[in-house]
Design a protein around this motif. Structure first.
Motif, PDB file in Angstrom:
ATOM      1  N   ARG A 216       0.921  -1.278  -0.024  1.00 27.01           N
ATOM      2  CA  ARG A 216      -0.087   0.006  -0.132  1.00 27.01           C
ATOM      3  C   ARG A 216       0.727   1.178  -0.083  1.00 27.01           C
ATOM      4  NH1 ARG A 216      -3.972  -0.208   4.287  1.00 27.01           N
ATOM      5  NH2 ARG A 216      -5.431  -1.389   2.887  1.00 27.01           N
ATOM      6  N   THR A 244      -5.186   7.203  -1.357  1.00 24.21           N
ATOM      7  CA  THR A 244      -4.422   5.540  -0.883  1.00 24.21           C
ATOM      8  C   THR A 244      -4.649   4.602  -2.083  1.00 24.21           C
ATOM      9  OG1 THR A 244      -5.189   6.184   1.409  1.00 24.21           O
ATOM     10  CG2 THR A 244      -4.562   3.781   0.705  1.00 24.21           C
ATOM     11  N   ASP A 246      -3.447   0.828  -3.426  1.00 29.45           N
ATOM     12  CA  ASP A 246      -2.937  -0.437  -3.097  1.00 29.45           C
ATOM     13  C   ASP A 246      -2.721  -1.430  -4.262  1.00 29.45           C
ATOM     14  OD1 ASP A 246      -3.752   0.070  -0.618  1.00 29.45           O
ATOM     15  OD2 ASP A 246      -5.404  -1.286  -0.363  1.00 29.45           O
TER      16      ASP A 246
END
Length: 371
Positions: A216, A244, A246
Motif C-alpha cells: 500500500r 491511498t 493498493d
C-alpha cells in the motif's frame, strides 16, 4: 555497495498466476440467452447468461472432440455441442445428454463434465475464477468452488456513479502491471495542458507498507502539480485531500481519494489474455459532481486519454521487446516493480511448499523519486 548504486537486471517470466479471479468481459456485452467468447490466461471461454440473467463461464471446448461450444445451441439452461449434440449444464458443466447412446448402453453421462469456472458479476464486469490446473486426463471433473468472492470497488455511500473503460496491450502481464504501478513515467507519457508537463517534475516522497498479498502507498496528499486535484480541492471545500493506493496479487490496483464528504474510488486490473497480450480494465465509482449530467462522459474521456497514452507506449515497448533486450530496475522509482516480482515468486513458493507466504517487505518503507 548500496542497492541504489547498482541497477538490477530484470527479465519477466510471462507466467500467469492461477487460483485468482479475473475480469473476463464488461457485463453490458453479455446478454441473456446469448453466448460470448473470451480468453483468460490462454484459456478459451464461452460466457453467457441463463434465463434468469445469471452469468456462467465454460471452457470453449467440448470434452468429446474439442469442438468450440460458442457456436452451439443454447436454450437458457443447457448448451449443445454443434458437432454431436452433447448437452451440458452451463453452470457446472455436467453432461446432460449424449444423443448417440442407445437405450441399452449404460454409460454414466453425469460423470462427464465440460470445463466450468466460478463466475460472478461485480461493478460492470463479469469475473471468472481460474483455479489451479488439475491432473492431466480426459475431460473435466466437477468444478471447484472459488475460495473468496470476486473483488469489488470500495464505496462510501449508497448514492454514486459508475463508469468503466478498457484497452488492449500487446505486452505480457508483467510489463502491463509494472507499467501500471510505475510512478516515474507520468510527465513523459501523460502530458496534457489540463494535467501536467515535463516542466512540473519535482521530488516526491511516499510511505509504503505491506498488506496481505500486496503493498500500500499510505494515505497522502495528492500531487500539487496535477490540475484535477486543485479543482477537487476547490469543489470539495475540504481541509485536506488524501489518496491511498493498493496493489494486490495477481493484478489489482485500487485507488481511493477522500475529500471531506466526497470520494472517488477505482479498481484497475491488468487482465492476462496470452503470454504477450494483456488488457487494462478500469472501473471507477464516485459521488463528486453526481448531479451534473456530463461528468461520467468527462471522466471516461480523461481516463480514456490516460489509458490510450499507456496503450501507445506499450505498443512502442512491444517493438523493443521483440529483440529480447536486457532489462533493469532501479531504486526507488522501480521498487514497487521489484516488490511485484518478489510477491509473485513468494506466492508460487508458498503454493509449492504448502507453507505460509513470506512477504518480501519486512515493514513500512519510504521511497523517493522525481516525477
Amino acid at each position: 555497495m548500496p542497492e541504489l548504486d547498482l541497477p538490477q537486471r530484470q527479465a519477466t517470466d510471462t507466467l500467469m498466476l492461477t487460483g485468482f479471479w479475473y475480469r473476463a468481459l464488461p457485463a453490458d456485452r453479455v446478454h441473456r440467452n446469448q453466448l460470448c467468447k473470451a480468453t483468460l490466461l490462454e484459456i478459451p471461454l464461452v460466457i453467457g447468461r441463463d434465463r434468469q440473467g445469471k452469468p456462467f463461464a465454460l471452457r470453449d471446448s467440448c470434452p468429446h472432440r474439442g469442438m468450440p461450444l460458442n457456436s452451439g445451441r443454447f436454450d437458457g439452461e443447457n448448451l449443445e455441442c454443434p458437432y454431436h449434440g452433447w448437452q451440458f449444464d452451463v453452470h457446472n458443466g455436467q453432461c446432460q445428454l449424449i444423443p448417440s447412446l442407445t437405450s441399452d448402453q449404460t454409460m454414466k453421462v453425469d460423470r462427464i463434465y465440460a470445463g466450468s469456472y466460478p463466475c460472478e458479476e461485480q461493478d460492470y464486469f463479469i469475473w471468472v475464477y481460474i483455479p489451479d490446473p488439475g491432473p492431466q486426463g480426459a475431460g473435466f471433473a466437477k468444478p471447484a468452488e472459488a475460495p473468496d468472492p470476486a473483488p469489488q470497488i470500495e464505496k462510501f455511500g449508497d448514492k454514486y456513479k459508475l463508469a468503466y473503460l478498457q484497452a488492449e496491450m500487446p505486452v505480457s502481464i508483467d510489463h502491463g502491471i509494472i507499467g501500471l504501478m510505475d510512478p516515474a513515467h507520468g510527465p513523459f507519457v501523460h502530458q496534457a495542458w489540463w494535467w501536467r508537463s515535463q516542466h512540473s517534475i519535482h521530488e516526491k516522497k511516499k510511505n509504503f507498507e505491506p498488506i496481505p498479498n500486496g503493498f500500500r502507498m499510505a494515505a497522502h496528499t495528492p500531487s500539487s502539480n496535477s490540475a484535477p486535484y486543485k479543482l477537487l480541492r476547490l469543489y470539495a471545500d475540504a481541509d485536506s485531500i488524501s489518496t491511498t493506493i493498493d496493489f494486490v496479487l495477481p493484478n489489482v490496483r485500487t485507488e481511493i481519494i477522500r475529500a471531506g464528504k466526497y470520494w472517488f474510488s477505482s479498481l484497475t486490473t491488468v487482465t492476462p489474455i496470452a503470454r504477450n497480450h494483456c488488457r487494462i480494465d478500469v472501473v471507477a465509482a464516485w459521488n463528486l459532481f453526481r448531479w451534473v449530467p456530463f461528468v461520467p462522459e468527462l471522466l471516461k474521456f480523461v481516463f480514456g486519454k490516460f489509458v490510450e497514452q499507456d496503450r501507445r507506449t506499450m505498443e512502442m515497448q512491444a517493438e523493443g521487446l521483440k529483440h529480447n533486450p536486457h532489462l533493469m530496475l532501479i531504486d526507488d522509482a522501480d521498487k514497487p516493480a521489484k516488490w511485484y516480482f518478489q510477491l509473485k515468486a513468494a506466492h508460487l513458493e508458498s503454493k509449492r511448499t504448502g507453507q505460509p507466504m513470506k512477504h518480501p517487505m519486512p515493514g513500512p518503507v519510504t521511497l523517493k523519486w522525481r516525477s
